[in-house]
Design a protein around this motif. Structure first.
Motif, PDB file in Angstrom:
ATOM      1  N   ALA A   1       0.824  -1.217   0.000  1.00 27.16           N
ATOM      2  CA  ALA A   1       0.000   0.000   0.000  1.00 27.16           C
ATOM      3  C   ALA A   1       0.859   1.269   0.000  1.00 27.16           C
ATOM      4  O   ALA A   1       0.358   2.361   0.215  1.00 27.16           O
ATOM      5  CB  ALA A   1      -0.937  -0.009   1.210  1.00 27.16           C
TER       6      ALA A   1
ATOM      7  N   TYR B   1      -2.052  -1.938   4.639  1.00 28.59           N
ATOM      8  CA  TYR B   1      -3.373  -1.295   4.501  1.00 28.59           C
ATOM      9  C   TYR B   1      -3.325   0.158   4.059  1.00 28.59           C
ATOM     10  O   TYR B   1      -4.344   0.716   3.656  1.00 28.59           O
ATOM     11  CB  TYR B   1      -4.137  -1.359   5.840  1.00 28.59           C
TER      12      TYR B   1
ATOM     13  N   THR C   1      -5.116   5.389   7.102  1.00 28.58           N
ATOM     14  CA  THR C   1      -6.551   5.677   7.064  1.00 28.58           C
ATOM     15  C   THR C   1      -6.880   6.729   8.123  1.00 28.58           C
ATOM     16  O   THR C   1      -6.069   6.991   9.012  1.00 28.58           O
ATOM     17  CB  THR C   1      -7.387   4.412   7.360  1.00 28.58           C
TER      18      THR C   1
ATOM     19  N   ARG D   1      -9.424   6.013   3.344  1.00 26.10           N
ATOM     20  CA  ARG D   1      -7.980   5.982   3.133  1.00 26.10           C
ATOM     21  C   ARG D   1      -7.429   7.391   2.912  1.00 26.10           C
ATOM     22  O   ARG D   1      -8.076   8.228   2.289  1.00 26.10           O
ATOM     23  CB  ARG D   1      -7.645   5.095   1.925  1.00 26.10           C
TER      24      ARG D   1
ATOM     25  N   ASP E   1      -4.479   9.868   1.279  1.00 26.06           N
ATOM     26  CA  ASP E   1      -3.666   9.888   0.068  1.00 26.06           C
ATOM     27  C   ASP E   1      -2.229  10.269   0.425  1.00 26.06           C
ATOM     28  O   ASP E   1      -1.808  11.403   0.251  1.00 26.06           O
ATOM     29  CB  ASP E   1      -4.286  10.889  -0.927  1.00 26.06           C
TER      30      ASP E   1
ATOM     31  N   HIS F   1      -2.741  -2.038  -4.079  1.00 30.38           N
ATOM     32  CA  HIS F   1      -3.741  -1.996  -3.012  1.00 30.38           C
ATOM     33  C   HIS F   1      -5.056  -1.330  -3.410  1.00 30.38           C
ATOM     34  O   HIS F   1      -6.124  -1.838  -3.148  1.00 30.38           O
ATOM     35  CB  HIS F   1      -3.152  -1.325  -1.755  1.00 30.38           C
ATOM     36  N   THR F   2      -4.987  -0.158  -4.027  1.00 27.86           N
ATOM     37  CA  THR F   2      -6.207   0.570  -4.405  1.00 27.86           C
ATOM     38  C   THR F   2      -6.249   0.689  -5.926  1.00 27.86           C
ATOM     39  O   THR F   2      -5.367   1.317  -6.502  1.00 27.86           O
ATOM     40  CB  THR F   2      -6.199   1.985  -3.787  1.00 27.86           C
TER      41      THR F   2
ATOM     42  N   ASN G   1       1.213   3.847  -8.436  1.00 24.56           N
ATOM     43  CA  ASN G   1       0.316   2.751  -8.075  1.00 24.56           C
ATOM     44  C   ASN G   1       0.058   1.948  -9.342  1.00 24.56           C
ATOM     45  O   ASN G   1      -0.477   2.478 -10.320  1.00 24.56           O
ATOM     46  CB  ASN G   1      -0.990   3.332  -7.518  1.00 24.56           C
TER      47      ASN G   1
ATOM     48  N   SER H   1     -16.079  -4.356  -7.838  1.00 24.93           N
ATOM     49  CA  SER H   1     -15.310  -3.493  -6.950  1.00 24.93           C
ATOM     50  C   SER H   1     -16.259  -2.679  -6.077  1.00 24.93           C
ATOM     51  O   SER H   1     -17.163  -2.024  -6.580  1.00 24.93           O
ATOM     52  CB  SER H   1     -14.434  -2.551  -7.771  1.00 24.93           C
TER      53      SER H   1
ATOM     54  N   ARG I   1     -15.179  -0.320  -4.061  1.00 26.13           N
ATOM     55  CA  ARG I   1     -14.679   1.056  -4.210  1.00 26.13           C
ATOM     56  C   ARG I   1     -14.594   1.388  -5.697  1.00 26.13           C
ATOM     57  O   ARG I   1     -14.203   0.536  -6.495  1.00 26.13           O
ATOM     58  CB  ARG I   1     -13.249   1.179  -3.663  1.00 26.13           C
TER      59      ARG I   1
ATOM     60  N   ILE J   1      -9.782   4.669  -8.786  1.00 24.11           N
ATOM     61  CA  ILE J   1      -9.341   6.064  -8.674  1.00 24.11           C
ATOM     62  C   ILE J   1      -8.903   6.569 -10.046  1.00 24.11           C
ATOM     63  O   ILE J   1      -8.191   5.878 -10.772  1.00 24.11           O
ATOM     64  CB  ILE J   1      -8.185   6.181  -7.668  1.00 24.11           C
TER      65      ILE J   1
END
Length: 270
Positions: free
Chosen positions: A160, A180, A183, A195, A197, A212-213, A226, A259, A261, A264
């Motif tokens: 992450a 993780y 957060t 979460r 940034d 992770h994201t 990422n 998903s 979430r 992004i």
């Protein structure tokens, strides 16, 4: 109980390893896509049925580095584990622990965990594998570092991500951040942790590659990138070649999970 295997706080420092590296985003059981991506990167992969293992040949002195979350949600987590374990055994890959890998490990050693978020699929898929394989998976997962430092400290891989002042640190808190991400301690209306940034404020010299994201497109931000492009959610499986900064990806063959979430987007263009 405070055995070495249960602590799992280690980071891995390999300053003398300069690459080239193929850093691969969250696989989440997408075995066919992983094989396709590795072949696109010119790895040769053959399965030896007698030994029940994959024999892999890497292109010119290249090493794969997995950002974690090998398992859950996708169609074939056990074979993803087998392939990555075989590559690590053959000295062709490194892997950091993701939060999903860590949860599977805790389940295998008999801890109470909630069987959800795709773990139920991994559990089902593992039913046809023998205890020797399960023990091997447990040992492998117990050995995974929470972050890896490579190339004289110029490259850091953490599931992450990780802020600069924590690179090389081994505490429970650092491990949690690697698994993780930071957060706020609060949850949103879907019950998901909100979460932070961390990459928006990153100003470290080391490049940090993480997952992770899920993101629509990998996008360099302050020396971080990422590369989780949401393969299991119908996106793509992506690799970053270091030090050349070349992105290679294969499209997912299917949408294996929904998903919770949204992906992004850092850019508004399509």
């Amino acid at each position: 109980m405070n055995t070495k295997a249960e602590q799992k706080h280690d980071n891995l420092e390999l300053p003398e390893e300069h690459g080239p590296f193929h850093i691969i985003g969250d696989v989440h059981g997408c075995f066919k896509e992983l094989v396709a991506l590795l072949r696109q990167l010119e790895y040769e992969i053959n399965f030896n049925a007698d030994e029940q293992r994959y024999l892999v040949k890497a292109p010119d002195s290249c090493t794969a580095v997995f950002v974690g979350d090998l398992v859950d949600r996708g169609p074939n987590s056990p074979e993803v584990l087998r392939l990555v374990m075989d590559m690590v055994d053959q000295g062709l890959a490194y892997c950091v622990s993701g939060n999903h890998d860590d949860k599977l490990y805790r389940m295998l050693i008999g801890r109470q965990v909630k069987i959800r978020h795709g773990l139920e699929l991994t559990v089902e898929q593992l039913k046809s594998y023998d205890s020797t394989f399960l023990k091997r998976v447990e040992m492998f997962l117990s050995s995974l570092p929470h972050h890896i430092i490579l190339d004289e400290g110029r490259l850091v891989v953490a599931h992450a991500g990780l802020e600069e002042h924590l690179h090389g640190r081994n505490t429970r808190g650092v491990r949690e951040l690697c698994l993780y991400g930071p957060t706020t301690g609060e949850t949103d209306e879907k019950g998901l942790a909100i979460r932070l940034d961390w990459a928006a404020d990153y100003c470290g010299k080391a490049i940090v590659v993480y997952g992770h994201t899920p993101v629509h497109e990998p996008h360099w931000r302050n020396n971080t990138i990422n590369i989780d492009t949401g393969c299991v959610f119908g996106g793509r499986l992506t690799s970053l070649t270091y030090p050349d900064h070349v992105l290679t990806s294969v499209d997912s063959y299917d949408t294996y999970a929904d998903s919770v979430r949204p992906f992004i987007r850092y850019h508004q263009h399509h």
